[in-house]
Enzyme design. Sequence first.
Site, short mmCIF file in Angstrom:
data_model
loop_
_atom_site.label_atom_id
_atom_site.label_comp_id
_atom_site.label_asym_id
_atom_site.label_seq_id
_atom_site.Cartn_x
_atom_site.Cartn_y
_atom_site.Cartn_z
N GLU A 1 -53.40 -20.32 14.96
CA GLU A 1 -52.48 -21.24 15.78
C GLU A 1 -52.88 -22.48 15.33
OE1 GLU A 1 -52.11 -19.96 19.98
OE2 GLU A 1 -51.13 -18.11 19.54
N GLU B 1 -49.30 -11.96 16.17
CA GLU B 1 -49.30 -11.85 17.72
C GLU B 1 -48.23 -12.12 18.52
OE1 GLU B 1 -52.94 -14.17 18.91
OE2 GLU B 1 -51.91 -14.72 20.86
#
Length: 539
Positions: free
Chosen positions: A208, A325
Amino acid sequence: MGSQIWLRGLCFLVCIFTCSFFSVSSQTVAGNGSVEGTVFIDGKTSIGKIDKDFICATLDWWPPEKCDYGTCSWDHASLINLDLNSNILLNAIKAFSPLKIRLGGSLQDKVMYDTDDNKEPCKQFVKNTTEMFGFTQGCLPMYRWDELNAFFNKSGAKIIFGLNALAGRSIHSDGSATGAWNYTNAESLISYTVKKNYSIHGWELGNELSGNGVGTRIVANQYAADTISLYKIVQNIYNGAENKPLIIAPGGFFDASWFKEFIDKTGNSVDVVTHHIYNLGPGVDEHLVEKILDPSYLDGEANTFRGLQNTLKSSATSATAWVGEAGGAYNSGRNHVSNAFVYSFWYLDQLGMASAYDTKTYCRQSLIGGNYGLLNTTTFVPNPDYYSALLWNRLMGRNVLSMNFSGTKKIRAYAHCAKESKGITLLLINLDNRTTVEVKVAFNSTRTLHHPKKNHRWKFHKRGIQGSESNTREEYHLTAKDGNLHSQTMLLNGNILTVNSAGDIPVLDPLNVNLSKPIMVAPFSVVFAHLPYVVPACN
């Protein structure tokens, strides 16, 4: 009767355009509390192809002190402290044969590896609210890496390891991280792994850090250069190996311009482009269930899948798309929602939607840990989504079929070639709490199938659709115990699914239903239906 005459007339017109594929409306009131609907399947070609081992789940680094909204839901589910001696855990993974497991999460970019090059003490995460993500730097001891790999080998899992991508960088007050990746420690871990002969399916760089980032961010140009460095390291260390691990990145939220630049500049140094999905908002949101039951809300995530698919198609890369994810609701999910029956509506819809946009693998956050684990964090007993994932894994084949459902907006429908058997598997999700939907199946929008009578073989040679000697189909009906959407107990064909005292995963047996009957999708239920029809896309 009137609707049948109308449908036949329309079908006559449709037959004039046999090469086209479009849907017709077929909703009629079938009785008290029920409606009719039709699944139209274009069986000529597939619109996507998933990995055989499409289902993936994650293991994270969060320690027990990780808390969200006053609730601490991680217990001992970390890669550092997870009980690897649990029979339920072992059997739950083995049941997938194999299950992809992605090791990573927010703290992965704060993990050092205690290899020979590491000169710092190997300390574990300590809660500190002044630090990014609320914890100090952590460390992976090599004895624990050995234990994990012994367990993964025993379970047959295919491992994707998320590497620390912030090593060597400077993090600034504006949220940016600058400087090149210092890959020394990561290179040492990869070398150790190869020397130990541990099998790694893929090495993923960072978590991220793309686009605006979470915690911090890295510009696409630098991230591409770092991914190329990882590619060169893997090529060198695995030199001579017949099968090299995949190079995977960036493991962040999709940002069209950032991803395009990253993909263009990495060229063929990246095998898989991963993005994350938390489209339901924060776990504290009181309206999670409303969002899950809203077809329009669920449709919104299609924009992300479509955007990444188009970005990959418009570039020269050979990389494929994965969901690296996806937990639905971020900050550990919500108890009695993300670990309950209702979440299978969101989860299975996501699997179907991702597949339709040629996503190859979908990694669920998490296998265990938080309130969104496929397994209960403390008992390891499977939550409802575990069984949804297992049925998908066993029934939904690689080829994704173009299809449309007409009859009610509350049905979510997906079709694949069946897995390791002839025929088609339908996934039907009923988001309506009162109405049973009687589903019929039609191909190429030309006519509703006339199912074979007993022992009668039938064929539609012109359309390439063939029947079989069987006059039955297999159905798997999933419902919540006592009809409670917040229940953590799932029923398959009316029977409770639970592990036995030895930790064995239950057998998932279907019902055999006459092909001449419609598929009955009860209110607030999920149905997998394996149909014996053979179409060109599945040959």
